[in-house]
Write a protein that holds these residues in place. Structure first.
Motif, PDB file in Angstrom:
ATOM      1  N   ALA A 235       0.853  -1.193   0.000  1.00 31.86           N
ATOM      2  CA  ALA A 235       0.000   0.000   0.000  1.00 31.86           C
ATOM      3  C   ALA A 235       0.883   1.234   0.000  1.00 31.86           C
ATOM      4  O   ALA A 235       2.122   1.141   0.040  1.00 31.86           O
ATOM      5  CB  ALA A 235      -0.929   0.004   1.210  1.00 31.86           C
ATOM      6  N   ARG A 308      -7.194  -7.287  -2.891  1.00 31.74           N
ATOM      7  CA  ARG A 308      -7.330  -5.831  -2.826  1.00 31.74           C
ATOM      8  C   ARG A 308      -8.433  -5.480  -1.835  1.00 31.74           C
ATOM      9  O   ARG A 308      -9.607  -5.728  -2.082  1.00 31.74           O
ATOM     10  CB  ARG A 308      -7.642  -5.273  -4.214  1.00 31.74           C
ATOM     11  CG  ARG A 308      -7.535  -3.755  -4.310  1.00 31.74           C
ATOM     12  CD  ARG A 308      -7.750  -3.308  -5.757  1.00 31.74           C
ATOM     13  NE  ARG A 308      -6.769  -3.896  -6.649  1.00 31.74           N
ATOM     14  CZ  ARG A 308      -5.556  -3.390  -6.854  1.00 31.74           C
ATOM     15  NH1 ARG A 308      -5.179  -2.293  -6.209  1.00 31.74           N
ATOM     16  NH2 ARG A 308      -4.715  -3.970  -7.681  1.00 31.74           N
ATOM     17  N   ASP A 310      -8.667  -2.239  -0.400  1.00 36.00           N
ATOM     18  CA  ASP A 310      -9.021  -0.870  -0.755  1.00 36.00           C
ATOM     19  C   ASP A 310      -8.473  -0.601  -2.152  1.00 36.00           C
ATOM     20  O   ASP A 310      -7.888  -1.485  -2.766  1.00 36.00           O
ATOM     21  CB  ASP A 310      -8.426   0.104   0.271  1.00 36.00           C
ATOM     22  CG  ASP A 310      -9.198   1.399   0.372  1.00 36.00           C
ATOM     23  OD1 ASP A 310      -9.998   1.651  -0.540  1.00 36.00           O
ATOM     24  OD2 ASP A 310      -8.999   2.147   1.352  1.00 36.00           O
ATOM     25  N   LYS A 311      -8.631   0.623  -2.639  1.00 41.28           N
ATOM     26  CA  LYS A 311      -8.228   0.947  -4.007  1.00 41.28           C
ATOM     27  C   LYS A 311      -6.783   0.569  -4.277  1.00 41.28           C
ATOM     28  O   LYS A 311      -6.469  -0.071  -5.278  1.00 41.28           O
ATOM     29  CB  LYS A 311      -8.450   2.438  -4.272  1.00 41.28           C
ATOM     30  CG  LYS A 311      -8.119   2.866  -5.684  1.00 41.28           C
ATOM     31  CD  LYS A 311      -8.368   4.347  -5.887  1.00 41.28           C
ATOM     32  CE  LYS A 311      -7.987   4.758  -7.308  1.00 41.28           C
ATOM     33  NZ  LYS A 311      -8.167   6.208  -7.528  1.00 41.28           N
ATOM     34  N   ASN A 312      -5.876   0.972  -3.391  1.00 35.14           N
ATOM     35  CA  ASN A 312      -4.458   0.695  -3.590  1.00 35.14           C
ATOM     36  C   ASN A 312      -3.847  -0.031  -2.392  1.00 35.14           C
ATOM     37  O   ASN A 312      -2.660   0.114  -2.119  1.00 35.14           O
ATOM     38  CB  ASN A 312      -3.697   2.006  -3.841  1.00 35.14           C
ATOM     39  CG  ASN A 312      -4.120   2.678  -5.124  1.00 35.14           C
ATOM     40  OD1 ASN A 312      -4.137   2.057  -6.182  1.00 35.14           O
ATOM     41  ND2 ASN A 312      -4.476   3.949  -5.042  1.00 35.14           N
ATOM     42  N   HIS A 313      -4.673  -0.810  -1.695  1.00 39.19           N
ATOM     43  CA  HIS A 313      -4.187  -1.510  -0.502  1.00 39.19           C
ATOM     44  C   HIS A 313      -4.424  -3.006  -0.675  1.00 39.19           C
ATOM     45  O   HIS A 313      -5.564  -3.459  -0.726  1.00 39.19           O
ATOM     46  CB  HIS A 313      -4.942  -0.993   0.734  1.00 39.19           C
ATOM     47  CG  HIS A 313      -4.216  -1.269   2.015  1.00 39.19           C
ATOM     48  ND1 HIS A 313      -4.264  -0.416   3.105  1.00 39.19           N
ATOM     49  CD2 HIS A 313      -3.412  -2.295   2.405  1.00 39.19           C
ATOM     50  CE1 HIS A 313      -3.538  -0.912   4.088  1.00 39.19           C
ATOM     51  NE2 HIS A 313      -3.013  -2.050   3.681  1.00 39.19           N
ATOM     52  N   LEU A 314      -3.323  -3.770  -0.753  1.00 35.12           N
ATOM     53  CA  LEU A 314      -3.412  -5.216  -0.934  1.00 35.12           C
ATOM     54  C   LEU A 314      -2.882  -5.920   0.309  1.00 35.12           C
ATOM     55  O   LEU A 314      -1.890  -5.467   0.906  1.00 35.12           O
ATOM     56  CB  LEU A 314      -2.614  -5.660  -2.161  1.00 35.12           C
ATOM     57  CG  LEU A 314      -3.174  -5.333  -3.535  1.00 35.12           C
ATOM     58  CD1 LEU A 314      -2.929  -3.878  -3.917  1.00 35.12           C
ATOM     59  CD2 LEU A 314      -2.563  -6.224  -4.603  1.00 35.12           C
TER      60      LEU A 314
END
Length: 322
Positions: A235, A308, A310-314
Motif C-alpha cells: 500500500a 485488494r 481498498d483501491k491501492n491496498h493489498l
C-alpha cells in the motif's frame, strides 16, 4: 499519465541445497511476488532479515537469474536482454550495497572506483577527471580526496563514494540495499536527505530495502512488506503506517522504538510467538500462521491470496478474504 518503470510479474527464486552431488532441497528466497514501481517514486521493501528483500533487489538488476517470472524495465523483459541492450540496462540500473566497507575495492583509489564504470560505459569520453570531481562534489566530497583509498574514509564517506559511483553512470533506477543501516543516526539523516535531493533533481526511481520502518516512512511513497519470500501487504506509505492490516505489519509497527512513555503505555503491542520458520521448509498454508495471534484452522491449510481490500491496498490474510 502514470508510467511504470519497473514491473515484476510472478517472480520466483529458489536456491538449491546440495550435499555432495545430491540435490536435497531448496531455499525458497522469493515465492511468486508481483508489484510495479512508478517512474520517479521510492518503493520501500521491508521485512525481517532473511525474508528475501536483498534477493528481490538483485533479481531486479539481473545480478542473479530467476527460477521463474519476469521483470520488465521500460517495457522490456530484462532476462531476455542480450548484447548492447543488456549493457545499456546495466548503465541505467545501479545498486548501492549495504556495507560500504566491503562494497569498495580496497586496492583502488576513489578516482579508479568511479572512473572504471564511466570509461567502460563511455559516459564521458573526454574530461573524465573533471566529471568525477563534479560527481564527488555532488555527494559532499572534494577533489582533494580523489586519490585516497577507501580505508582512509569513515563509513559515511565510503557510502557517499558508493552513491557517487552509482550516480556517475546517469542511471534511471537505483536499488538501495539498506544503505544507512551501518551508519550513525546523524549520518543516516544526511545520506537520506541527499538521496531525496538527487531524486528530485535527476528524476531517479528507487527501490529502498530496509528493516528500519522509520527510515522507510521518511523516504518511501509506497511500501511492500515481505515475510518468508512473500509480499503480505502492499500500500501507500501513509496507509501502511496509519491502517496496517496484516498481523505481521502490525507487529513490525508495534516494535518501533518510541521516546513518548505515555504513548508506549497506551499502544497495543503485538508480540509474535517463536522465531521465523526456515525458508527451506516453510509452514503449510499462511506462512505467518505459526506466529499469528489471530490464526484459524484455515490459515494452517490454505495459503491466502493477495487481495485488494481498498483501491491501492493489498493484503495476504484470511481475515480479509470472503
Amino acid at each position: 499519465m502514470v508510467k511504470e518503470l519497473v514491473e515484476v510479474k510472478s517472480l520466483v527464486k529458489f536456491f538449491p541445497l546440495r550435499r555432495f552431488l545430491f540435490h536435497i532441497g531448496d531455499v525458497i528466497a522469493v515465492d511468486n511476488i508481483s508489484f510495479s514501481i512508478i517512474k520517479g517514486e521510492t518503493f520501500g521493501l521491508v521485512g525481517e532479515s532473511g525474508c528475501g528483500k536483498t534477493t528481490v533487489g538483485r533479481l531486479l538488476l539481473r545480478l542473479i537469474e530467476p527460477t521463474e517470472g519476469k521483470v520488465f524495465f521500460n517495457g522490456k523483459n530484462i532476462f531476455e536482454l542480450r548484447g548492447l541492450e543488456l549493457k545499456e540496462f546495466r548503465r541505467k540500473a545501479q545498486i548501492v550495497f549495504q556495507d560500504p566497507y566491503s562494497s569498495l575495492n580496497p586496492r583502488m583509489t576513489v578516482y579508479d572506483i568511479i572512473s572504471e564504470p564511466v570509461k567502460f560505459h563511455k559516459v564521458k569520453d573526454e574530461d573524465v577527471r573533471d566529471y568525477i570531481i563534479e560527481v564527488l562534489e555532488k555527494v559532499g566530497l572534494s577533489k582533494d580526496q580523489l586519490y585516497r583509498y577507501p580505508h582512509e574514509f569513515s563509513g559515511g564517506q565510503r557510502q557517499r563514494i558508493a552513491i557517487a559511483r552509482a550516480l556517475s553512470l546517469q542511471p534511471e533506477f537505483i536499488v538501495l540495499d539498506e544503505p544507512t543501516s551501518s551508519l550513525d543516526v546523524s549520518v543516516q539523516a544526511q545520506i537520506l536527505n541527499m538521496l531525496i535531493d538527487f531524486q528530485r533533481e535527476l528524476g531517479l526511481t528507487y527501490l529502498f530495502i530496509s528493516h528500519d520502518l522509520s527510515v522507510i516512512y521518511y523516504i518511501s511513497q509506497k511500501v511492500a512488506v515481505m515475510y518468508l519470500g512473500k509480499i503480505v501487504e502492499l500500500a501507500s506509505t501513509d496507509e501502511i503506517f496509519e491502517k496496517p492490516l496484516h498481523p505481521y505489519t502490525q507487529m513490525l509497527l508495534s516494535s518501533i522504538p518510541i521516546a513518548d512513555i505515555d504513548y508506549i503505555k497506551k499502544r497495543k503491542r503485538i508480540i509474535p510467538k517463536g522465531e521465523p520458520p526456515s525458508p527451506v521448509n516453510p509452514p503449510s498454508g499462511c506462512r505467518f500462521h505459526p506466529r499469528c495471534p489471530y490464526a484459524k484452522d484455515v490459515c494452517k491449510k490454505v495459503n491466502p491470496p493477495l487481495i485488494r481490500v481498498d483501491k491501492n491496498h493489498l493484503v495476504m490474510c484470511h481475515l480479509y478474504s470472503s
